[in-house]
Write a protein that holds these residues in place. Structure first.
Motif, PDB file in Angstrom:
ATOM      1  N   SER A 576       0.809  -1.217   0.000  1.00 40.18           N
ATOM      2  CA  SER A 576       0.000   0.000   0.000  1.00 40.18           C
ATOM      3  C   SER A 576       0.839   1.262   0.000  1.00 40.18           C
ATOM      4  O   SER A 576       1.223   1.769   1.047  1.00 40.18           O
ATOM      5  N   GLY A 577       1.108   1.772  -1.207  1.00 42.11           N
ATOM      6  CA  GLY A 577       1.696   3.098  -1.327  1.00 42.11           C
ATOM      7  C   GLY A 577       0.741   4.144  -0.788  1.00 42.11           C
ATOM      8  O   GLY A 577       1.149   5.226  -0.384  1.00 42.11           O
ATOM      9  N   ARG A 578      -0.549   3.797  -0.766  1.00 40.81           N
ATOM     10  CA  ARG A 578      -1.534   4.717  -0.201  1.00 40.81           C
ATOM     11  C   ARG A 578      -1.203   5.051   1.245  1.00 40.81           C
ATOM     12  O   ARG A 578      -1.388   6.177   1.696  1.00 40.81           O
ATOM     13  N   LEU A 579      -0.716   4.064   1.970  1.00 43.80           N
ATOM     14  CA  LEU A 579      -0.416   4.287   3.382  1.00 43.80           C
ATOM     15  C   LEU A 579       0.697   5.313   3.535  1.00 43.80           C
ATOM     16  O   LEU A 579       0.624   6.214   4.377  1.00 43.80           O
ATOM     17  N   VAL A 580       1.732   5.170   2.721  1.00 46.51           N
ATOM     18  CA  VAL A 580       2.847   6.117   2.762  1.00 46.51           C
ATOM     19  C   VAL A 580       2.356   7.507   2.376  1.00 46.51           C
ATOM     20  O   VAL A 580       2.688   8.508   3.014  1.00 46.51           O
ATOM     21  N   LEU A 581       1.556   7.572   1.311  1.00 47.93           N
ATOM     22  CA  LEU A 581       1.036   8.857   0.858  1.00 47.93           C
ATOM     23  C   LEU A 581       0.150   9.493   1.920  1.00 47.93           C
ATOM     24  O   LEU A 581       0.251  10.691   2.208  1.00 47.93           O
ATOM     25  N   LEU A 582      -0.713   8.678   2.535  1.00 45.08           N
ATOM     26  CA  LEU A 582      -1.612   9.195   3.550  1.00 45.08           C
ATOM     27  C   LEU A 582      -0.837   9.678   4.772  1.00 45.08           C
ATOM     28  O   LEU A 582      -1.169  10.711   5.362  1.00 45.08           O
ATOM     29  N   ALA A 583       0.203   8.940   5.144  1.00 47.39           N
ATOM     30  CA  ALA A 583       1.021   9.351   6.287  1.00 47.39           C
ATOM     31  C   ALA A 583       1.690  10.695   6.023  1.00 47.39           C
ATOM     32  O   ALA A 583       1.732  11.576   6.896  1.00 47.39           O
ATOM     33  N   THR A 584       2.199  10.870   4.810  1.00 43.18           N
ATOM     34  CA  THR A 584       2.844  12.131   4.473  1.00 43.18           C
ATOM     35  C   THR A 584       1.833  13.269   4.432  1.00 43.18           C
ATOM     36  O   THR A 584       2.091  14.377   4.914  1.00 43.18           O
ATOM     37  N   LEU A 585       0.660  12.981   3.884  1.00 45.26           N
ATOM     38  CA  LEU A 585      -0.386  13.987   3.859  1.00 45.26           C
ATOM     39  C   LEU A 585      -0.785  14.368   5.277  1.00 45.26           C
ATOM     40  O   LEU A 585      -0.988  15.549   5.595  1.00 45.26           O
ATOM     41  N   GLY A 586      -0.885  13.363   6.155  1.00 45.53           N
ATOM     42  CA  GLY A 586      -1.220  13.643   7.546  1.00 45.53           C
ATOM     43  C   GLY A 586      -0.190  14.535   8.219  1.00 45.53           C
ATOM     44  O   GLY A 586      -0.536  15.476   8.950  1.00 45.53           O
ATOM     45  N   GLN A 587       1.101  14.251   7.961  1.00 44.74           N
ATOM     46  CA  GLN A 587       2.152  15.094   8.528  1.00 44.74           C
ATOM     47  C   GLN A 587       2.042  16.521   8.007  1.00 44.74           C
ATOM     48  O   GLN A 587       2.209  17.486   8.763  1.00 44.74           O
ATOM     49  N   ALA A 588       1.754  16.656   6.709  1.00 40.13           N
ATOM     50  CA  ALA A 588       1.634  17.991   6.133  1.00 40.13           C
ATOM     51  C   ALA A 588       0.458  18.745   6.750  1.00 40.13           C
ATOM     52  O   ALA A 588       0.552  19.949   7.027  1.00 40.13           O
ATOM     53  N   VAL A 589      -0.659  18.039   6.969  1.00 37.75           N
ATOM     54  CA  VAL A 589      -1.834  18.678   7.567  1.00 37.75           C
ATOM     55  C   VAL A 589      -1.524  19.122   8.998  1.00 37.75           C
ATOM     56  O   VAL A 589      -1.875  20.236   9.413  1.00 37.75           O
ATOM     57  N   VAL A 590      -0.864  18.252   9.753  1.00 40.57           N
ATOM     58  CA  VAL A 590      -0.525  18.592  11.140  1.00 40.57           C
ATOM     59  C   VAL A 590       0.393  19.805  11.187  1.00 40.57           C
ATOM     60  O   VAL A 590       0.182  20.751  11.959  1.00 40.57           O
ATOM     61  N   LEU A 591       1.421  19.786  10.346  1.00 39.32           N
ATOM     62  CA  LEU A 591       2.349  20.917  10.337  1.00 39.32           C
ATOM     63  C   LEU A 591       1.647  22.195   9.890  1.00 39.32           C
ATOM     64  O   LEU A 591       1.910  23.273  10.427  1.00 39.32           O
ATOM     65  N   SER A 592       0.762  22.063   8.901  1.00 37.73           N
ATOM     66  CA  SER A 592       0.018  23.240   8.451  1.00 37.73           C
ATOM     67  C   SER A 592      -0.869  23.785   9.567  1.00 37.73           C
ATOM     68  O   SER A 592      -0.977  25.005   9.745  1.00 37.73           O
ATOM     69  N   ALA A 593      -1.486  22.887  10.314  1.00 34.34           N
ATOM     70  CA  ALA A 593      -2.321  23.319  11.435  1.00 34.34           C
ATOM     71  C   ALA A 593      -1.486  24.044  12.494  1.00 34.34           C
ATOM     72  O   ALA A 593      -1.891  25.071  13.036  1.00 34.34           O
ATOM     73  N   LEU A 594      -0.306  23.499  12.754  1.00 32.77           N
ATOM     74  CA  LEU A 594       0.566  24.134  13.744  1.00 32.77           C
ATOM     75  C   LEU A 594       1.029  25.512  13.274  1.00 32.77           C
ATOM     76  O   LEU A 594       1.199  26.432  14.066  1.00 32.77           O
ATOM     77  N   LEU A 595       1.215  25.629  11.948  1.00 31.11           N
ATOM     78  CA  LEU A 595       1.703  26.893  11.411  1.00 31.11           C
ATOM     79  C   LEU A 595       0.615  27.940  11.277  1.00 31.11           C
ATOM     80  O   LEU A 595       0.883  29.134  11.355  1.00 31.11           O
ATOM     81  N   LEU A 596      -0.627  27.480  11.076  1.00 32.15           N
ATOM     82  CA  LEU A 596      -1.705  28.438  10.847  1.00 32.15           C
ATOM     83  C   LEU A 596      -2.653  28.578  12.025  1.00 32.15           C
ATOM     84  O   LEU A 596      -2.859  29.667  12.550  1.00 32.15           O
ATOM     85  N   ILE A 597      -3.219  27.450  12.461  1.00 39.62           N
ATOM     86  CA  ILE A 597      -4.285  27.526  13.471  1.00 39.62           C
ATOM     87  C   ILE A 597      -3.736  27.970  14.827  1.00 39.62           C
ATOM     88  O   ILE A 597      -4.303  28.840  15.486  1.00 39.62           O
ATOM     89  N   ALA A 598      -2.605  27.376  15.242  1.00 39.67           N
ATOM     90  CA  ALA A 598      -2.042  27.753  16.539  1.00 39.67           C
ATOM     91  C   ALA A 598      -1.643  29.230  16.578  1.00 39.67           C
ATOM     92  O   ALA A 598      -2.031  29.961  17.505  1.00 39.67           O
ATOM     93  N   PRO A 599      -0.862  29.713  15.604  1.00 42.63           N
ATOM     94  CA  PRO A 599      -0.552  31.150  15.633  1.00 42.63           C
ATOM     95  C   PRO A 599      -1.793  32.021  15.489  1.00 42.63           C
ATOM     96  O   PRO A 599      -1.853  33.111  16.050  1.00 42.63           O
ATOM     97  N   LEU A 600      -2.795  31.546  14.739  1.00 42.43           N
ATOM     98  CA  LEU A 600      -4.028  32.302  14.576  1.00 42.43           C
ATOM     99  C   LEU A 600      -4.729  32.476  15.921  1.00 42.43           C
ATOM    100  O   LEU A 600      -5.209  33.559  16.250  1.00 42.43           O
ATOM    101  N   ALA A 601      -4.759  31.400  16.712  1.00 36.45           N
ATOM    102  CA  ALA A 601      -5.370  31.500  18.041  1.00 36.45           C
ATOM    103  C   ALA A 601      -4.628  32.517  18.901  1.00 36.45           C
ATOM    104  O   ALA A 601      -5.231  33.307  19.636  1.00 36.45           O
ATOM    105  N   LEU A 602      -3.295  32.506  18.788  1.00 36.86           N
ATOM    106  CA  LEU A 602      -2.495  33.480  19.535  1.00 36.86           C
ATOM    107  C   LEU A 602      -2.823  34.893  19.093  1.00 36.86           C
ATOM    108  O   LEU A 602      -2.971  35.801  19.914  1.00 36.86           O
ATOM    109  N   GLN A 603      -2.945  35.080  17.803  1.00 38.25           N
ATOM    110  CA  GLN A 603      -3.271  36.398  17.291  1.00 38.25           C
ATOM    111  C   GLN A 603      -4.637  36.866  17.770  1.00 38.25           C
ATOM    112  O   GLN A 603      -4.838  38.032  18.061  1.00 38.25           O
ATOM    113  N   ARG A 604      -5.593  35.944  17.838  1.00 32.94           N
ATOM    114  CA  ARG A 604      -6.929  36.329  18.275  1.00 32.94           C
ATOM    115  C   ARG A 604      -6.932  36.751  19.750  1.00 32.94           C
ATOM    116  O   ARG A 604      -7.726  37.561  20.159  1.00 32.94           O
ATOM    117  N   ARG A 605      -6.005  36.155  20.524  1.00 27.16           N
ATOM    118  CA  ARG A 605      -5.918  36.601  21.919  1.00 27.16           C
ATOM    119  C   ARG A 605      -5.404  38.033  21.981  1.00 27.16           C
ATOM    120  O   ARG A 605      -5.725  38.779  22.888  1.00 27.16           O
TER     121      ARG A 605
END
Length: 802
Positions: A576-605
């Motif tokens: 399953s290359g899908r598993l590798v692809l999904l894992a990488t996509l998951g990492q990208a989503v997590v990092l994107s969330a950390l880069l956008l959502i977390a700082p966004l919450a800080l900004q809203r404070r």
């Protein structure tokens, strides 16, 4: 002390050139890294590693949003960042090429995950610096953003055009060094804007980078990863005298010639007891090997050719005209000539290999490719077949890739256009009435590669109107090897008797023949009343690959991707290359969330940001949709242009350069929010139209020469590219007009994160529903951008576009 200059109100030509140079440098690094990773790991994993590394561009936007004081000295800061990119990219590449990362061991070695994270972390640094330099300038000159963005896109497009030539001239390591030199020159130009009297001193760094270019191979020291075959060919314990005598980079692969090493295993029949002549190995991208048979084979005899499984068809059908796809070192050409072929058409995709075989290593094969009966063509096999009007008695493909890659699952994400239903239809259409198509691949237990060849062949035969494909297929075996023979007409009793005789003499096995007794997976499939239902029940995914979903080596289904199941182990990557692809996509989503959502919450404070949600949706939508369209167009042009390298370079260059022109015209074209919404609607409509009409246009132009086909492709892409360059700068200008310039950093971050996710989503969608659907989803993305802009986009005054 040098006099400090006041920041100009609009960017001078030197600033525009600096932006273009830095964008070109980034593109040179991106493409060169895919070539380097193809050699050190696998290129199908390389794009995922690089995709996550490009989060650095998103990081730069967040850095600027959280540290607004950086905007106080944008020219000086951009200069330092550009210089930092030049230094960081050399250090990063030098480090990651020595990290012992082997993605084929991710499922069984925890250390590999740490190596992967280290690779991400190291590569993020230079891309963050490059992104910060550009976004600082975009913010500083927001009123002229369309000019800066045009320079950015045009520079990136020119970088795409240059890289194909530069890799062949400088090597991938040299391209990295040249990119550092270009970034250093960009830094010098920016610094000169700040400190005019010290401008001459600023040129020292780029001049030093150019002068030291010959040191690139020694300093970067790119070497194959532990899972690559080249490391095994150079194993000093097994082959103490093995050595690399020639190395060459080009846009397709790195080619190494190894002497005094082992033999390519598919050339030997261990049961025959026939001596093999000495071989010189051509190793492609550190793994796929093709042998050059030495001239003293006349003393050892060439009888070993008869005991090679791929030679069965030639021995039985004695072809007068043969087509060899993947000529390599010429072993299959020797087989055809040995069995009476009067004309052998040999097709080799890599010009470096063709040059070796007609140049320095021609004597080792007795001038094989200079013989009157042999015609060598440098072309991609599938594209060659589509363009030729010739018909052949035998069309042969023997391992047009590598055992290690398919065994590890490294090819599970590869787009294999040689093994699709449409490809087999093309091959069969170019056979003579009694001609045979022969393909050799690995067998496995239970079967998957060879069995999938049968499912593809059966589907192709049905497309040609064959009612009972089982009468047109024979499957032979030799150890781990499987050989599938396919005819347009049914195999006759005489054909089968001759095959039985050769198989008995050469110790080949019969896995399937029409009318033969026995029960195995091949007889079960080819005798099934409902082939689709049989495939659905089979443990592996052997669904026939098609051009819209060309993932021949993907044998896993979602239900296989269970890390807690009994099958978790070495086989998981193969399943399953899908598993590798999904894992990488998951990492990208997590990092994107950390880069956008977390700082966004800080900004809203710190205080809410007006219309921030709509801005993020808009810029994320155009970022991901641009990448989806880009990947979809690359796939559609691969067959037309003959190789993924040409498709990638053409699509990127055309879209980016045309996008740069569109960006330069963004001001007058988008005065008023309604016009920008109209542009987004036009892009969506064009994406749908391209999806429907492009295949027909490309099919009509297929017989043209490569330069003509490149011109046709570029001409088709230019209108779309022109429009694609408008939405980003026009929206930035709107933010500036609304006195919302601080949101530009968030816009840059959202666009960067979405651009990272885009290629991963494109492959994931294509694996499930095909590349055509990718273009449709891109069109929906621009529709979403249209709606999002309507919620926050104002009517920027003319000054915002001056």
């Amino acid at each position: 002390m040098s006099a400090m200059m006041e920041r100009p109100r609009s960017p001078r030509w030197t600033i525009l050139v600096a932006v273009g140079l830095l964008a070109a440098a980034v593109m040179l690094v991106e493409i060169a890294l895919t070539r380097i990773f193809s050699f050190t790991i696998w290129h199908h994993f390389a794009f995922m590693v690089l995709s996550v590394a490009l989060l650095g561009f998103a990081v730069s936007g967040v850095v600027l949003a959280l540290a607004p004081q950086l905007r106080e000295h944008p020219l000086g800061g951009a200069a330092w960042c550009a210089a930092g990119f030049a230094a960081a990219v050399l250090a990063a590449v030098g480090l990651v090429t020595h990290v012992p990362f082997d993605p084929t061991r991710l499922a069984v070695e925890r250390a590999q995950l740490a190596y992967l994270v280290l690779t991400y972390a190291v590569l993020v640094v230079p891309f963050t610096l490059a992104g910060l330099a550009i976004v600082l300038l975009l913010t500083a000159f927001a009123a002229s953003v369309h000019r800066l963005y045009a320079s950015d896109l045009i520079g990136a497009g020119l970088g795409c055009m240059l890289v194909v030539a530069l890799i062949g001239w400088l090597g991938a390591d040299g391209v990295i060094w040249a990119a550092a030199a270009a970034a250093a020159l960009a830094a010098a130009l920016l610094r000169a804007e700040v400190e005019r009297r010290g401008a001459a001193r600023c040129l020292v760094l780029p001049l030093l980078a150019v002068v030291s270019l010959p040191l690139a191979p020694q300093v970067l020291a790119i070497r194959p990863g532990p899972g690559k075959g080249l490391s095994q060919f150079l194993d000093r314990e097994r082959f103490p005298d093995a050595r690399v005598v020639h190395t060459e980079w080009n846009a397709i692969a790195r080619v190494d010639v190894v002497e005094n090493s082992g033999t390519v295993r598919w050339t030997a029949n261990p049961q025959a007891g026939v001596p093999l002549p000495p071989q010189v190995q051509i190793v492609i991208d550190g793994d796929a090997a093709t042998p050059i048979v030495s001239p003293d084979s006349e003393t050892a005899g060439q009888s070993f050719l008869d005991y090679m499984l791929p030679s069965a068809a030639a021995q039985v059908f004695r072809p007068r005209r043969a087509l060899i796809i993947g000529a390599g070192g010429g072993v299959d050409v020797l087989v055809a000539l040995r069995n009476g072929a009067e004309q052998v058409t040999a097709v080799e995709v890599n010009p470096a290999i063709a040059a070796l075989m007609t140049g320095p290593y021609a004597a080792r094969t007795g001038e094989l490719f200079a013989r009157p009966a042999v015609r060598l063509h440098v072309a991609e096999g599938r594209a060659f077949v589509r363009r030729t009007s010739d018909r052949f008695d035998v069309i042969q493909l023997s391992f047009v890739d590598t055992w290690a890659a398919s065994a590890s699952g490294a090819y599970s994400l590869a787009e294999a256009y040689l093994y699709t239903v449409e490809a087999f239809t093309d091959y069969l259409a170019h056979l003579t009435d009694d001609g045979v198509l022969t393909l050799t691949r690995w067998l496995w237990s239970p079967p998957r590669e060879t069995l999938k060849l049968c499912t593809v062949a059966a589907a192709a035969l049905r497309r040609l109107g064959v009612a009972d494909p089982a009468r047109h297929i024979v499957v032979l075996s030799l150890g781990r090897l499987g050989n599938v023979l396919v005819k347009r007409t049914p195999f006759t009793a005489a054909d089968l008797a001759a095959l039985q005789q050769v198989a008995a003499a050469r110790q080949f096995g019969f896995l399937y023949a029409p009318g033969a007794a026995g029960e195995n997976e091949f007889t079960s499939f080819l005798g099934a009343a409902d082939p689709d239902a049989w495939i659905a029940r089979y443990p592996y995914d052997v669904t026939p690959a098609v051009d819209d979903r060309p993932f021949f080596f993907q044998f896993g289904r979602w239900r296989d991707a269970n890390p807690f199941g009994a099958g978790w182990g070495d086989s998981m990557l193969a399943l399953s290359g899908r598993l590798v692809l999904l894992a990488t996509l998951g990492q990208a989503v997590v990092l994107s969330a950390l880069l956008l959502i977390a700082p966004l919450a800080l900004q809203r404070r710190r205080g809410p940001r007006h219309r921030l949600g709509g801005v993020i949706v808009y810029f994320a939508a155009i970022g991901v949709s641009f990448m989806l369209l880009e990947v979809s167009l690359m796939q559609r042009l691969t067959l037309f242009l003959g190789h993924p390298v040409y498709a990638t370079a053409c699509v990127l260059a055309a879209l980016l350069v045309a996008g740069g022109l569109g960006s330069a015209c963004a001001g007058p074209l988008t005065r008023g929010g309604a016009r920008l919404r109209l542009i987004c609607a036009a892009i969506a409509a064009l994406a749908i139209a391209y999806g429907a009409l492009l295949p027909m246009v490309l099919a009509a132009a297929l017989p043209y020469t490569l330069p003509a086909r490149l011109a046709v492709a570029a001409g088709l892409l230019l209108p779309l590219g022109f429009l694609l360059g408008i939405p980003f700068p026009a929206a930035v200008a709107s933010l500036t007009a609304q006195r919302a310039a601080p949101l530009i950093g968030w816009a840059w971050a959202a666009n960067g994160c979405a651009s990272v996710l885009g290629p991963l989503l494109a492959v994931l969608i294509a694996m499930e529903v095909g590349f055509a659907a990718v273009a449709w989803i891109a069109a929906l993305g621009y529709g979403l951008a249209l709606v999002a802009f309507g919620r926050w986009g104002g009517e920027p005054p003319d000054a915002a576009h001056s």
